[in-house]
Design a protein around this motif. Structure first.
Motif, PDB file in Angstrom:
ATOM      1  N   ASP A   1     -31.576  50.562 -30.729  1.00  0.00           N
ATOM      2  CA  ASP A   1     -32.980  50.534 -30.338  1.00  0.00           C
ATOM      3  C   ASP A   1     -33.161  50.216 -28.864  1.00  0.00           C
ATOM      4  N   LEU A   2     -32.112  49.752 -28.212  1.00  0.00           N
ATOM      5  CA  LEU A   2     -32.165  49.481 -26.780  1.00  0.00           C
ATOM      6  C   LEU A   2     -31.949  50.750 -25.956  1.00  0.00           C
ATOM      7  N   GLY A   3     -31.665  51.834 -26.633  1.00  0.00           N
ATOM      8  CA  GLY A   3     -31.501  53.107 -25.961  1.00  0.00           C
ATOM      9  C   GLY A   3     -32.585  54.084 -26.370  1.00  0.00           C
ATOM     10  N   ASN A   4     -32.460  55.327 -25.910  1.00  0.00           N
ATOM     11  CA  ASN A   4     -33.391  56.369 -26.313  1.00  0.00           C
ATOM     12  C   ASN A   4     -32.670  57.716 -26.244  1.00  0.00           C
ATOM     13  N   LEU A   5     -33.401  58.809 -26.324  1.00  0.00           N
ATOM     14  CA  LEU A   5     -32.778  60.128 -26.328  1.00  0.00           C
ATOM     15  C   LEU A   5     -32.069  60.446 -25.023  1.00  0.00           C
ATOM     16  N   LEU A   6     -32.462  59.782 -23.942  1.00  0.00           N
ATOM     17  CA  LEU A   6     -31.899  60.078 -22.631  1.00  0.00           C
ATOM     18  C   LEU A   6     -30.690  59.222 -22.286  1.00  0.00           C
ATOM     19  N   SER A   7     -30.600  58.045 -22.890  1.00  0.00           N
ATOM     20  CA  SER A   7     -29.520  57.135 -22.527  1.00  0.00           C
ATOM     21  C   SER A   7     -29.250  56.174 -23.666  1.00  0.00           C
ATOM     22  N   SER A   8     -27.983  55.814 -23.841  1.00  0.00           N
ATOM     23  CA  SER A   8     -27.623  54.852 -24.874  1.00  0.00           C
ATOM     24  C   SER A   8     -27.457  53.476 -24.239  1.00  0.00           C
ATOM     25  N   PRO A   9     -27.553  52.419 -25.037  1.00  0.00           N
ATOM     26  CA  PRO A   9     -27.373  51.071 -24.474  1.00  0.00           C
ATOM     27  C   PRO A   9     -25.980  50.857 -23.904  1.00  0.00           C
ATOM     28  N   TRP A  10     -25.011  51.651 -24.372  1.00  0.00           N
ATOM     29  CA  TRP A  10     -23.637  51.484 -23.901  1.00  0.00           C
ATOM     30  C   TRP A  10     -23.399  52.126 -22.538  1.00  0.00           C
ATOM     31  N   LYS A  11     -24.355  52.947 -22.090  1.00  0.00           N
ATOM     32  CA  LYS A  11     -24.187  53.619 -20.799  1.00  0.00           C
ATOM     33  C   LYS A  11     -24.977  52.955 -19.668  1.00  0.00           C
ATOM     34  N   LEU A  12     -25.766  51.946 -20.000  1.00  0.00           N
ATOM     35  CA  LEU A  12     -26.512  51.234 -18.966  1.00  0.00           C
ATOM     36  C   LEU A  12     -25.556  50.474 -18.048  1.00  0.00           C
ATOM     37  N   ARG A  13     -25.687  50.687 -16.754  1.00  0.00           N
ATOM     38  CA  ARG A  13     -24.827  49.968 -15.794  1.00  0.00           C
ATOM     39  C   ARG A  13     -25.595  48.745 -15.280  1.00  0.00           C
ATOM     40  N   TRP A  14     -25.236  47.585 -15.810  1.00  0.00           N
ATOM     41  CA  TRP A  14     -25.912  46.339 -15.463  1.00  0.00           C
ATOM     42  C   TRP A  14     -24.948  45.166 -15.383  1.00  0.00           C
ATOM     43  N   ILE A  15     -23.684  45.389 -15.760  1.00  0.00           N
ATOM     44  CA  ILE A  15     -22.696  44.316 -15.874  1.00  0.00           C
ATOM     45  C   ILE A  15     -21.920  44.186 -14.563  1.00  0.00           C
ATOM     46  N   LYS A  16     -21.924  43.008 -13.999  1.00  0.00           N
ATOM     47  CA  LYS A  16     -21.154  42.739 -12.787  1.00  0.00           C
ATOM     48  C   LYS A  16     -19.735  42.364 -13.195  1.00  0.00           C
ATOM     49  N   LEU A  17     -18.786  43.242 -12.884  1.00  0.00           N
ATOM     50  CA  LEU A  17     -17.407  42.996 -13.318  1.00  0.00           C
ATOM     51  C   LEU A  17     -16.426  43.699 -12.387  1.00  0.00           C
ATOM     52  N   LEU A  18     -15.424  42.967 -11.963  1.00  0.00           N
ATOM     53  CA  LEU A  18     -14.346  43.475 -11.120  1.00  0.00           C
ATOM     54  C   LEU A  18     -14.869  44.173  -9.874  1.00  0.00           C
ATOM     55  N   GLY A  19     -15.882  43.557  -9.271  1.00  0.00           N
ATOM     56  CA  GLY A  19     -16.407  44.061  -8.014  1.00  0.00           C
ATOM     57  C   GLY A  19     -17.299  45.274  -8.128  1.00  0.00           C
ATOM     58  N   ASP A  20     -17.745  45.593  -9.324  1.00  0.00           N
ATOM     59  CA  ASP A  20     -18.565  46.783  -9.525  1.00  0.00           C
ATOM     60  C   ASP A  20     -19.681  46.460 -10.518  1.00  0.00           C
ATOM     61  N   THR A  21     -20.605  47.382 -10.643  1.00  0.00           N
ATOM     62  CA  THR A  21     -21.644  47.287 -11.659  1.00  0.00           C
ATOM     63  C   THR A  21     -21.338  48.342 -12.714  1.00  0.00           C
ATOM     64  N   VAL A  22     -21.031  47.896 -13.919  1.00  0.00           N
ATOM     65  CA  VAL A  22     -20.492  48.798 -14.934  1.00  0.00           C
ATOM     66  C   VAL A  22     -21.290  48.701 -16.234  1.00  0.00           C
ATOM     67  N   SER A  23     -20.960  49.589 -17.161  1.00  0.00           N
ATOM     68  CA  SER A  23     -21.580  49.621 -18.476  1.00  0.00           C
ATOM     69  C   SER A  23     -20.581  49.150 -19.526  1.00  0.00           C
ATOM     70  N   LEU A  24     -21.067  48.951 -20.736  1.00  0.00           N
ATOM     71  CA  LEU A  24     -20.159  48.650 -21.847  1.00  0.00           C
ATOM     72  C   LEU A  24     -19.192  49.802 -22.078  1.00  0.00           C
ATOM     73  N   ASP A  25     -19.674  51.030 -21.940  1.00  0.00           N
ATOM     74  CA  ASP A  25     -18.787  52.185 -22.073  1.00  0.00           C
ATOM     75  C   ASP A  25     -17.684  52.177 -21.019  1.00  0.00           C
ATOM     76  N   ASP A  26     -18.018  51.739 -19.814  1.00  0.00           N
ATOM     77  CA  ASP A  26     -17.002  51.663 -18.761  1.00  0.00           C
ATOM     78  C   ASP A  26     -15.894  50.688 -19.160  1.00  0.00           C
ATOM     79  N   ILE A  27     -16.274  49.559 -19.749  1.00  0.00           N
ATOM     80  CA  ILE A  27     -15.272  48.577 -20.162  1.00  0.00           C
ATOM     81  C   ILE A  27     -14.389  49.149 -21.265  1.00  0.00           C
ATOM     82  N   GLU A  28     -15.022  49.741 -22.283  1.00  0.00           N
ATOM     83  CA  GLU A  28     -14.249  50.234 -23.426  1.00  0.00           C
ATOM     84  C   GLU A  28     -13.487  51.505 -23.103  1.00  0.00           C
ATOM     85  N   HIS A  29     -14.201  52.526 -22.652  1.00  0.00           N
ATOM     86  CA  HIS A  29     -13.576  53.839 -22.487  1.00  0.00           C
ATOM     87  C   HIS A  29     -12.925  54.027 -21.115  1.00  0.00           C
ATOM     88  N   GLY A  30     -13.524  53.430 -20.089  1.00  0.00           N
ATOM     89  CA  GLY A  30     -12.974  53.596 -18.747  1.00  0.00           C
ATOM     90  C   GLY A  30     -11.779  52.711 -18.459  1.00  0.00           C
TER      91      GLY A  30
END
Length: 275
Positions: free
Chosen positions: A115-144
């Motif tokens: 419910d935090l996402g919509n047809l255009l974007s999923s909650p896992w693709k939001l880039r809001w996490i400050k990690l390892l010198g970058d701003t990343v998404s949950l997908d970046d952590i898992e898949h990247g």
């Protein structure tokens, strides 16, 4: 909720935990995270699954944000100097803890993390996490990072990262620690495969019923980790957990066994949700 409104909430959450204050260096045992998990994760079915006290996490949100801050200050150079076990524990714990923080941006007015996402974007693709010198998404952590070929090539990460949903492998009641990571990941796999609500041999229908995770990420079980080079071989290894009768377990050794992937339950894994 509009995309703009949702993004504002997520970015506000990111800024908020940053303001809480930086911790002094990374604790590779992730004790602060373990303390929160031990209080707010409740085991079900003899440890095969878990539910989360999100209200409890909300009450200790400052503690959660301090832990997230301790992850955010780690530089890429520092991370690269970690052992592989330290890196994996860091990334898995980060994924799970930042997922809790994301849920709290809308909790308790939330039935599913989707419910935090919509047809255009999923909650896992939001880039809001400050990690390892970058701003990343949950997908970046898992898949990247965790699933990046040649980095870890360990399919057990799918039993460790938790997407805040009932269908997902359980949120562990403690943090992942480098010195116990192998045992923890093995146990998570056994827990998930022994949970008949998500993986089982269906004797009346004569088919193996597996979590949709094995459909989505089948390729990860072909990488040769611990000699597992196919989903069928992985299933055969766990046959005693999937079926009760010896004949059924033997049947699961066959590459011709019929597999049906179960529907995924995206409801929030909060207390009482699975009742």
């Amino acid at each position: 909720m509009t995309l703009q409104r949702r993004d504002w909430l997520v970015l506000a959450a990111s800024a908020a935990f940053t303001r809480v204050g930086w911790s002094q260096g990374l604790d590779h045992r992730h004790v602060a995270w373990s303390q929160l998990l031990s209080q707010h994760v409740v085991l079900l079915r003899n440890g095969q699954a878990s539910e989360v006290r999100y209200a409890g996490f909300a009450a200790q949100r400052d503690d959660l944000r301090r832990y997230l801050s301790s992850l955010s200050v780690v530089t890429r150079a520092e991370f690269d100097a970690f052992t592989k076990a330290q890196q994996m524990a860091f990334l898995i714990n980060a994924y799970n803890a930042f997922t809790i923080e994301l849920v709290l941006t809308r909790y308790p007015k939330l039935k599913s993390i989707k419910d935090l996402g919509n047809l255009l974007s999923s909650p896992w693709k939001l880039r809001w996490i400050k990690l390892l010198g970058d701003t990343v998404s949950l997908d970046d952590i898992e898949h990247g990072w965790l699933r990046k070929r040649g980095s870890y090539d360990d399919p057990r990460i799918h039993f460790a990262v938790n997407c805040a949903s009932i269908g997902c492998p359980m949120l562990r009641e403690e943090a992942y620690a480098p010195d116990r990571l192998e045992q923890q990941l093995d146990q998570q796999g056994r827990r998930f495969m022994s949970d008949r609500t998500r993986n089982r041999w269906n004797e009346p229908l004569g088919r193996l019923e597996l979590s949709r995770i094995f459909d989505w990420y089948a390729e990860d079980f072909r990488l040769g980790h611990k000699g597992i080079d196919s989903l069928q071989r992985f299933v055969a290894t766990h046959a005693p957990l999937l079926a009760d009768k010896e004949a059924e377990r033997t049947r699961l050794q066959s590459p011709q066994v019929a597999i049906h992937f179960l529907d995924y339950d995206w409801r929030l894994n909060q207390i009482g949700a699975a009742a």
